[in-house]
Scaffold this motif. Sequence first.
Motif, PDB file in Angstrom:
ATOM      1  N   PHE A  17      30.852   1.605   4.859  1.00 25.12           N
ATOM      2  CA  PHE A  17      30.972   2.892   4.189  1.00 25.12           C
ATOM      3  C   PHE A  17      29.816   3.138   3.203  1.00 25.12           C
ATOM      4  O   PHE A  17      29.744   4.168   2.564  1.00 25.12           O
ATOM      5  CB  PHE A  17      32.317   2.950   3.445  1.00 25.12           C
ATOM      6  CG  PHE A  17      32.689   4.323   2.964  1.00 25.12           C
ATOM      7  CD1 PHE A  17      32.929   5.350   3.858  1.00 25.12           C
ATOM      8  CD2 PHE A  17      32.794   4.597   1.612  1.00 25.12           C
ATOM      9  CE1 PHE A  17      33.267   6.622   3.410  1.00 25.12           C
ATOM     10  CE2 PHE A  17      33.138   5.867   1.159  1.00 25.12           C
ATOM     11  CZ  PHE A  17      33.374   6.878   2.066  1.00 25.12           C
ATOM     12  N   PRO A  56      27.826   6.116   0.223  1.00 24.40           N
ATOM     13  CA  PRO A  56      29.030   6.699   0.828  1.00 24.40           C
ATOM     14  C   PRO A  56      28.795   8.118   1.342  1.00 24.40           C
ATOM     15  O   PRO A  56      29.401   8.544   2.326  1.00 24.40           O
ATOM     16  CB  PRO A  56      30.023   6.692  -0.335  1.00 24.40           C
ATOM     17  CG  PRO A  56      29.617   5.537  -1.165  1.00 24.40           C
ATOM     18  CD  PRO A  56      28.116   5.493  -1.080  1.00 24.40           C
ATOM     19  N   ARG A  57      27.897   8.840   0.705  1.00 23.15           N
ATOM     20  CA  ARG A  57      27.646  10.197   1.147  1.00 23.15           C
ATOM     21  C   ARG A  57      27.083  10.227   2.578  1.00 23.15           C
ATOM     22  O   ARG A  57      27.427  11.080   3.385  1.00 23.15           O
ATOM     23  CB  ARG A  57      26.667  10.865   0.187  1.00 23.15           C
ATOM     24  CG  ARG A  57      26.649  12.336   0.373  1.00 23.15           C
ATOM     25  CD  ARG A  57      25.833  13.027  -0.679  1.00 23.15           C
ATOM     26  NE  ARG A  57      25.886  14.444  -0.393  1.00 23.15           N
ATOM     27  CZ  ARG A  57      26.878  15.222  -0.771  1.00 23.15           C
ATOM     28  NH1 ARG A  57      27.878  14.723  -1.469  1.00 23.15           N
ATOM     29  NH2 ARG A  57      26.867  16.490  -0.453  1.00 23.15           N
ATOM     30  N   VAL A 113      29.893   9.609   4.976  1.00 19.77           N
ATOM     31  CA  VAL A 113      30.699  10.802   5.212  1.00 19.77           C
ATOM     32  C   VAL A 113      29.965  11.757   6.152  1.00 19.77           C
ATOM     33  O   VAL A 113      30.544  12.296   7.091  1.00 19.77           O
ATOM     34  CB  VAL A 113      31.031  11.501   3.874  1.00 19.77           C
ATOM     35  CG1 VAL A 113      31.647  12.859   4.121  1.00 19.77           C
ATOM     36  CG2 VAL A 113      31.968  10.634   3.059  1.00 19.77           C
TER      37      VAL A 113
END
Lengths: 325, 501
Positions: free
Chosen positions: B302, B324-325, B328
């Motif tokens: 992640f 994490p961005r 996503v």
Amino acid sequence: MANTKMVKEQKPQMSTIKGRLSWLWSEYSVIIAFIIIFIAASVLSPRFLDMNNQLNILMQVSIIGIVALGMTIVMLSGGIDLSVGSVLVLVGVVTVLALNATGSIWIALLTAFIVGSFAGFLNGVMVAKGRIASFIATLGMMAAARSIALYIAEGGSISGEVSGFTAIANNNLWIFDYPILIFLIMTILVYILMHKTRFGRHVYAIGSNEKAALLSAIRVDRIKIGVYSLAGLLVSIAAIIETSRLNSISSSSSGVQYELDAIAAVIIGGTRMTGGRGKIIGTFFGVLILGILNNMMNLMNVSPHLQGFVKGLIIIIAVVFQKRE
Amino acid sequence: MTKSPFMTMNNIDKSFNGVSVLKKVTFHVAQGEIHALLGENGAGKSTLMNILGGVHPFDNGSIQINGEEVKITNPRAAQEYGISFIHQELNVVSDLRVYENMFLGSEIRTRYGFLKVDEMCQKTNEILAKLGVDIDPKEYVRNLETSYKQLIEISKALLHKSKLIIMDEPTTSLAEHEVKRLFGLMNNLKQSGVSIIYISHKLKEIKEVCDRYTVLRDGELVGNGSMEEENLDTITKLMVGKSISQERLIQDHTFGSEVLEVNNLSSPGCFSNISFTLKKGEIAGFTGLAGDGRTELFESLFGYRKTYTGEIKINNQLIKIDHPRKAVKAGLGLVPKDRKENAIIKDLSVIHNMSLSSIGHFERVGFIQDKLEKERFQYYKEKLNIKVHNPRITIDKLSGGNQQKVIIAKWLEVDTDIIIFDNPTQGIDIGAKQEIYHQIVSLAEQGKAVIILSSEAPEILKICHQIYVMFQGEITARFKGEEVTEDEIMSYATGSKREAK
């Protein structure tokens, strides 16, 4: 039908007067404190309510007020910015130099904005990328910025040589001096930024729980750099007012202890030291409370040497009350 | 057993908030024995030990030490009765020296309040010599290996003349040679008449070091006896029992295309050589014991951890995820474990927690629209059955189950192709657990790829198509969901079995 019922349910239900009062207190304690102090002041000194005196208070708090807005954002993100006073002086000195060199007010303003936000940007990079505690990083900036200002101005004051620059802080619109208006406008803008945009939301999230914010796919580093840059930008606005007011800035005595006054206003306004919780409107009233106290002590001829004592007491009392929540 | 019981707990009852955790549990430990306390997560082992250690009071029953009834009302009282509790997270201060840790809180001082360093060092030396180890009392604890930290806790117990030492999963963070050292030490202690209660999941180790065992399941005593007379399978069966709700919640359906491929992912000290694939509509479960590296593995996937090697492909695209961005954006969502630390923003309202990762959905010309957020929350409130009257209150005021549902709503709103749930039912009640299982299953039916991390094997068995068992950072076995039993999972998770790879 179901929908309207839902909306009704969501209003805070306060069955008892006691419950209602405690809710009021927890949400708006700073405003209540403001009202109490305001009433006390008007009883203690008849001159306090005088319109000129009222405007005078607003005028005197406008510079610290603008600095405190930036401080609020920094503290909401879980940091602190000790460099505001020094950066203010550095911006002032460089701005006057640019003004005198080019003769253009616009170039002077642009210079101010660039210097202020760049100093803030450096703070932000140190904190976010360098992982230096904000207290330490901005303490370093505090020493360095003051030193550069002293060096440039050779320890003294420098004055503007372009007429018109003084108009920024000394003109007025109807009964309001420009600094008051700038402070009010900045308060509204920062309020909108913090409560209506994603930047504000992310700042609160980072201040409350940085790891969870990162795991929520927030660009924590970038937001932090933005926070300190914005605080620097607000300092540069304050610096312009400070410089324009007397058409000069003193590299040694201007901006001294501004960081303490700004932090005091933020704390009195109910923002939590560790971040994540607090309101712009709280800081606004925190600033006014400090202004009224200063004004009162002057009106009542309290020795200026004792005024720091009273201020200190108020800050501690404010924090003690907030602890109870 | 001919030895007299040193400590006896008789018919202990305990409930938390009306939920019964221990039901008439009787447990005794003889002098100079190493006694294994066994059971799955949530079986009541920790509660029982916390009662013995004076952390929690019990509702009914009695405790006897050397035949006398005692009242243990706080940890200090436990210590006075000669009971020491060594927790899984060691209570040593890394920045202090060995002897300073030993005497923390009970320093030897002169009449004027100054520390008697020499005397403390000498006493420390005596105890360390007794244990047969050679470390300098003046060494800083941070410079020592983990097993030595454990040793300091044991020495501390001896300093207080403890007769009974409770060790909660002492070997989870130890290397093999450190485990050997610990076991040697435990045998020394046993010889000198000290009793040890040993809590662990690692059955092999238990077989090696323990004399007797007691097994708890769902708060009840299900068996005890001598270690020599039993084989490990019988004990495993006792631990697992017949779970009532073994019923699988998923139906087999055809999976879609492959969305995730992981090849040889490694991170030193956390996990190594992890490879697996995941298809749309598939639920993959990763299970193992605490410290098996699965959380670190998926935190790396992640983008929360950056120091890993290997390749990750999402929708057949090789991708490097370092934030994490990015994860996503690539289509990964993560509902983390330890909700309080990793998931909820306690100062933000319920609504704002829901919208945090997808704030763009609620913006118009750069400004967040309260009304849109509220409407969207209403949708999730009904869909996930979130119980909250006023969603403007801060999220920390909700119960654990409702908080978790808000976090799930947050990731549903982000709408990623792959959702990772790390320990999704941690600390929430049974009703909410079922609701969350059904949500996860319906996500898969809608074509999402789901990964579930859990140390609770029954949970994994219930809702996973594919099960991966991890042990010490490696995948030791891989099963189809319907063709494996809890016992089998356990034997791979404890390292007693390994699939040839």
